[in-house]
Design a protein around this motif. Structure first.
Motif, PDB file in Angstrom:
ATOM      1  N   SER A  39       0.824  -1.205   0.000  1.00  0.00           N
ATOM      2  CA  SER A  39       0.000   0.000   0.000  1.00  0.00           C
ATOM      3  C   SER A  39       0.861   1.260   0.000  1.00  0.00           C
ATOM      4  CB  SER A  39      -0.899  -0.042   1.239  1.00  0.00           C
ATOM      5  OG  SER A  39      -1.654   1.128   1.369  1.00  0.00           O
ATOM      6  N   ASP A  41       1.982   4.906  -2.312  1.00  0.00           N
ATOM      7  CA  ASP A  41       1.617   5.785  -3.419  1.00  0.00           C
ATOM      8  C   ASP A  41       2.784   5.894  -4.397  1.00  0.00           C
ATOM      9  OD1 ASP A  41       3.442   7.625  -2.336  1.00  0.00           O
ATOM     10  OD2 ASP A  41       1.881   8.922  -1.502  1.00  0.00           O
ATOM     11  N   VAL A  47       0.313   4.246   2.230  1.00  0.00           N
ATOM     12  CA  VAL A  47      -1.062   4.717   2.264  1.00  0.00           C
ATOM     13  C   VAL A  47      -1.766   3.937   3.369  1.00  0.00           C
ATOM     14  CG1 VAL A  47      -3.237   4.884   0.988  1.00  0.00           C
ATOM     15  CG2 VAL A  47      -1.059   5.246  -0.200  1.00  0.00           C
ATOM     16  N   ALA A  48      -2.499   4.617   4.221  1.00  0.00           N
ATOM     17  CA  ALA A  48      -3.207   4.006   5.349  1.00  0.00           C
ATOM     18  C   ALA A  48      -2.243   3.256   6.268  1.00  0.00           C
ATOM     19  CB  ALA A  48      -4.319   3.090   4.862  1.00  0.00           C
ATOM     20  N   MET A  63      -6.294  -0.552   9.721  1.00  0.00           N
ATOM     21  CA  MET A  63      -6.027  -0.096   8.352  1.00  0.00           C
ATOM     22  C   MET A  63      -5.874  -1.267   7.374  1.00  0.00           C
ATOM     23  SD  MET A  63      -6.023   3.231   8.273  1.00  0.00           S
ATOM     24  CE  MET A  63      -7.438   3.147   9.310  1.00  0.00           C
ATOM     25  N   ALA A  65      -8.010  -3.253   5.777  1.00  0.00           N
ATOM     26  CA  ALA A  65      -8.867  -3.208   4.588  1.00  0.00           C
ATOM     27  C   ALA A  65      -8.384  -2.158   3.599  1.00  0.00           C
ATOM     28  CB  ALA A  65     -10.319  -2.950   4.973  1.00  0.00           C
ATOM     29  N   GLU A  66      -8.046  -0.967   4.077  1.00  0.00           N
ATOM     30  CA  GLU A  66      -7.600   0.091   3.173  1.00  0.00           C
ATOM     31  C   GLU A  66      -6.252  -0.247   2.547  1.00  0.00           C
ATOM     32  OE1 GLU A  66      -7.858   3.321   0.759  1.00  0.00           O
ATOM     33  OE2 GLU A  66      -9.409   2.280   1.877  1.00  0.00           O
ATOM     34  N   GLN A  67      -5.334  -0.788   3.341  1.00  0.00           N
ATOM     35  CA  GLN A  67      -4.058  -1.213   2.762  1.00  0.00           C
ATOM     36  C   GLN A  67      -4.287  -2.292   1.697  1.00  0.00           C
ATOM     37  OE1 GLN A  67      -0.632  -2.138   5.121  1.00  0.00           O
ATOM     38  NE2 GLN A  67      -0.861  -0.330   6.435  1.00  0.00           N
ATOM     39  N   ARG A  69      -7.002  -2.709  -0.188  1.00  0.00           N
ATOM     40  CA  ARG A  69      -7.584  -2.062  -1.380  1.00  0.00           C
ATOM     41  C   ARG A  69      -6.506  -1.396  -2.239  1.00  0.00           C
ATOM     42  NH1 ARG A  69     -11.495  -0.763   2.378  1.00  0.00           N
ATOM     43  NH2 ARG A  69     -13.487  -1.768   1.933  1.00  0.00           N
ATOM     44  N   VAL A  70      -5.642  -0.628  -1.598  1.00  0.00           N
ATOM     45  CA  VAL A  70      -4.590   0.080  -2.326  1.00  0.00           C
ATOM     46  C   VAL A  70      -3.613  -0.914  -2.953  1.00  0.00           C
ATOM     47  CG1 VAL A  70      -2.663   1.711  -2.094  1.00  0.00           C
ATOM     48  CG2 VAL A  70      -4.825   2.161  -0.922  1.00  0.00           C
ATOM     49  N   VAL A 109     -13.080  -7.042   0.288  1.00  0.00           N
ATOM     50  CA  VAL A 109     -12.095  -6.297  -0.497  1.00  0.00           C
ATOM     51  C   VAL A 109     -11.728  -7.061  -1.766  1.00  0.00           C
ATOM     52  CG1 VAL A 109      -9.746  -5.360  -0.515  1.00  0.00           C
ATOM     53  CG2 VAL A 109     -11.183  -5.082   1.515  1.00  0.00           C
ATOM     54  N   GLU A 112     -14.493  -6.849  -4.343  1.00  0.00           N
ATOM     55  CA  GLU A 112     -14.478  -5.525  -4.975  1.00  0.00           C
ATOM     56  C   GLU A 112     -13.349  -5.434  -6.004  1.00  0.00           C
ATOM     57  OE1 GLU A 112     -13.924  -2.748  -1.770  1.00  0.00           O
ATOM     58  OE2 GLU A 112     -15.945  -3.052  -0.977  1.00  0.00           O
TER      59      GLU A 112
END
Length: 149
Positions: A39, A41, A47-48, A63, A65-67, A69-70, A109, A112
């Motif tokens: 994760s 950028d 990120v996250a 974090m 789930a967000e990690q 996703r990224v 995740v 998605e």
């Protein structure tokens, strides 16, 4: 760029590629091997990031789930350099610091990311004691296969 041995490499352009000396992705024939994605950028900033405790270890896993996703989004970008998508992935391995938290969020995740109720790839989820960066909770390795030309 195709090497003498038929390998093609792809990069994100982050410093670790030169510092450690590796390619994000190697394509040989119709098979694409993707190094562990995480994760970050475009400037290699996490990120996250996980909150860290006083010893420098993750204090919680909120974090995840967000990690995740990224990480899937970054993987899609690197696969696109070879005309591939996550639909071409045949196997993935998720390395996580907390298996319970990963299982709690991975189903949603992954569905998605792959845009399918049942992503059509073999999947492994492995708990590890450490990853490359202190605030990193997950790393995913992929193998993708393009249709014959």
């Amino acid at each position: 760029m195709i090497g003498a041995n038929g390998k093609e490499a792809a990069y994100h352009g982050v410093p670790a590629e030169d510092d450690y000396g590796y390619a994000q992705t190697i394509k040989i024939g119709n098979t694409i091997h993707v190094s562990g994605q995480l994760s970050q950028d475009d400037k290699a900033t996490m990120v996250a990031p996980a909150a860290l405790d006083e010893s420098g270890k993750p204090a919680d896993f909120l974090m995840m789930a967000e990690q995740m996703r990224v990480t899937y989004a970054n993987s899609a970008k690197i696969l696109a350099q070879f005309g591939a998508t996550l639909d071409h992935v045949v196997e993935e391995t998720l390395y996580v610091l907390d298996v319970d938290e990963a299982f709690a969020v991975a189903g949603k995740v992954r569905k998605e990311a792959y845009a399918k109720a049942r992503p059509q790839c073999a999947s492994n989820l492995i708990g590890v004691s450490r990853l490359a960066f202190p605030d990193q909770l997950i790393e995913i390795v992929f193998k993708a296969v393009l249709p014959p030309a």
